[in-house]
Design an enzyme around this catalytic site. Structure first.
Site, PDB file in Angstrom:
ATOM      1  CE  LYS A 104      15.623   3.942   5.547  1.00  0.00           C
ATOM      2  NZ  LYS A 104      15.153   3.064   6.674  1.00  0.00           N
ATOM      3  CG  ASP A 156       6.913   2.840   0.573  1.00  0.00           C
ATOM      4  OD1 ASP A 156       7.699   2.015   0.057  1.00  0.00           O
ATOM      5  OD2 ASP A 156       6.212   2.568   1.560  1.00  0.00           O
ATOM      6  CG  ASP A 170      15.724  -0.193   4.138  1.00  0.00           C
ATOM      7  OD1 ASP A 170      16.872   0.262   4.196  1.00  0.00           O
ATOM      8  OD2 ASP A 170      15.160  -0.725   5.123  1.00  0.00           O
ATOM      9  NE  ARG A 175       0.025   1.481   4.986  1.00  0.00           N
ATOM     10  CZ  ARG A 175       1.095   0.779   4.606  1.00  0.00           C
ATOM     11  NH1 ARG A 175       2.018   1.343   3.854  1.00  0.00           N
ATOM     12  NH2 ARG A 175       1.241  -0.478   4.979  1.00  0.00           N
ATOM     13  CG  PHE A 234      11.409   3.215  10.406  1.00  0.00           C
ATOM     14  CD1 PHE A 234      11.719   2.113   9.619  1.00  0.00           C
ATOM     15  CD2 PHE A 234      10.069   3.522  10.628  1.00  0.00           C
ATOM     16  CE1 PHE A 234      10.715   1.323   9.067  1.00  0.00           C
ATOM     17  CE2 PHE A 234       9.063   2.741  10.081  1.00  0.00           C
ATOM     18  CZ  PHE A 234       9.389   1.641   9.300  1.00  0.00           C
ATOM     19  CB  VAL A 235      11.170   8.068   6.810  1.00  0.00           C
ATOM     20  CG1 VAL A 235      12.479   8.787   7.116  1.00  0.00           C
ATOM     21  CG2 VAL A 235      11.371   7.085   5.664  1.00  0.00           C
ATOM     22  CG  ASP A 258       3.536   0.739   7.203  1.00  0.00           C
ATOM     23  OD1 ASP A 258       4.337   0.609   6.249  1.00  0.00           O
ATOM     24  OD2 ASP A 258       3.239  -0.195   7.969  1.00  0.00           O
ATOM     25  CE  LYS A 274      -2.167  -2.303   3.549  1.00  0.00           C
ATOM     26  NZ  LYS A 274      -2.857  -2.427   4.835  1.00  0.00           N
ATOM     27  N   GLY A 275       2.137   1.096   0.286  1.00  0.00           N
ATOM     28  CA  GLY A 275       3.009   2.241   0.531  1.00  0.00           C
ATOM     29  C   GLY A 275       3.138   3.243  -0.605  1.00  0.00           C
TER      30      GLY A 275
HETATM   31  P1  IMP Z   1      13.305  -3.238   1.032  1.00  0.00           P
HETATM   32  O1  IMP Z   1      12.743  -4.539   0.513  1.00  0.00           O
HETATM   33  O2  IMP Z   1      14.110  -3.457   2.308  1.00  0.00           O
HETATM   34  O3  IMP Z   1      14.052  -2.432   0.018  1.00  0.00           O
HETATM   35  O4  IMP Z   1      12.155  -2.350   1.594  1.00  0.00           O
HETATM   36  C1  IMP Z   1      11.029  -2.060   0.940  1.00  0.00           C
HETATM   37  C2  IMP Z   1       9.876  -1.892   1.897  1.00  0.00           C
HETATM   38  O5  IMP Z   1      10.267  -1.857   3.288  1.00  0.00           O
HETATM   39  C3  IMP Z   1       9.211  -0.558   1.623  1.00  0.00           C
HETATM   40  O6  IMP Z   1       8.274  -0.651   0.597  1.00  0.00           O
HETATM   41  C4  IMP Z   1       8.618  -0.251   2.971  1.00  0.00           C
HETATM   42  O7  IMP Z   1       7.341  -0.856   3.075  1.00  0.00           O
HETATM   43  C5  IMP Z   1       9.537  -0.872   3.993  1.00  0.00           C
HETATM   44  N1  IMP Z   1      10.474   0.148   4.562  1.00  0.00           N
HETATM   45  C6  IMP Z   1      11.814   0.185   4.461  1.00  0.00           C
HETATM   46  N2  IMP Z   1      12.324   1.260   5.098  1.00  0.00           N
HETATM   47  C7  IMP Z   1      11.275   1.930   5.620  1.00  0.00           C
HETATM   48  C8  IMP Z   1      11.141   3.147   6.395  1.00  0.00           C
HETATM   49  O8  IMP Z   1      12.111   3.873   6.746  1.00  0.00           O
HETATM   50  N3  IMP Z   1       9.870   3.498   6.747  1.00  0.00           N
HETATM   51  C9  IMP Z   1       8.765   2.767   6.393  1.00  0.00           C
HETATM   52  N4  IMP Z   1       8.844   1.638   5.657  1.00  0.00           N
HETATM   53  C10 IMP Z   1      10.085   1.216   5.282  1.00  0.00           C
HETATM   54 MG    MG Z   2       5.587  -0.930   4.154  1.00  0.00          MG
END
Ligand code: IMP
Ligand code: MG
Length: 178
Positions: free
Chosen positions: A129, A98, A101, A163, A150-151, A157, A42-43
């Site tokens: 990030k 969104d 990370d 959100r 953490f944002v 969320d 949903k992000g």
């Molecule tokens: P990744 O798979 O670690 O790259 O992260 C992707 C998902 O992790 C994003 O779509 C978010 O839902 C969640 N996420 C990662 N970092 C943050 C943050 O700082 N705040 C909120 N959600 C995050």
């Molecule tokens: Mg998320």
């Protein structure tokens, strides 16, 4: 509510500038091409909705949902929950999320689309990030890059909260470390 956040890192005004800049760039890059813009539920919702309104070429949109088993601040095992409905064969794809990370989500999505005979694959994210990367991934369209923390807000969320904020803020450690 104010002291739940360390500080606001992307204001409403900056969001407007970001979506205008990225929408313009995407419109130039994909002129004359068959483009499908896919939002990660949903992000990506608020960002996707604003971004597509700044794209001036004809596009198709769709959504997909992946869940990573977590309630907190790290991503874990990934499960595909909802797939797209549009046939993307021979089309150009941009995945909107969104934040990138660890890069795990985007790598999973990229492998899935690699089996679908698409014309090209790129990603657009509101926030990058890079310090969190566990798998290499470079989103082509980036709203802003952050160091860490953490944002939340504007789709992002913490445990399904925040959100709906019209800005992005760094969540106070005291919220997620208690
Ligand atoms: P990744 O798979 O670690 O790259 O992260 C992707 C998902 O992790 C994003 O779509 C978010 O839902 C969640 N996420 C990662 N970092 C943050 C943050 O700082 N705040 C909120 N959600 C995050
Ligand atoms: Mg998320």
């Amino acid at each position: 509510m104010e002291n739940e956040f360390e500080k606001i890192i992307i204001t409403k005004e900056q969001i407007k500038e970001i979506v205008q800049r990225l929408g313009k760039q995407i419109s130039l890059d994909y002129k004359g091409k068959d483009l499908v813009v896919i939002g990660m539920l949903k992000g990506a919702m608020p960002f996707m909705m604003d971004l597509i309104k700044e794209i001036t070429i004809p596009i198709q949109i769709d959504f997909m949902q992946i869940s990573s088993y977590h309630g907190g601040t790290t991503s874990a095992n990934i499960v595909f929950k909802k797939d797209i409905e549009i046939n993307v064969m021979n089309k150009h794809v941009i995945i909107v999320d969104d934040i990138v990370d660890s890069g795990i989500t985007m790598n999973e999505v990229m492998s899935l689309f690699a089996t679908r005979k698409i014309a090209s694959f790129e990603a657009a994210c509101l926030i990058d990030k890079p310090s969190g990367r566990r798998l290499d991934f470079k989103p082509k369209y980036v709203g802003t890059t952050i160091e860490g923390g953490f944002v939340v807000g504007y789709g992002l969320d913490y445990d399904e909260r925040y959100r709906n904020l019209p800005y992005v803020a760094i969540l106070s450690k005291k919220i997620y470390e208690k």
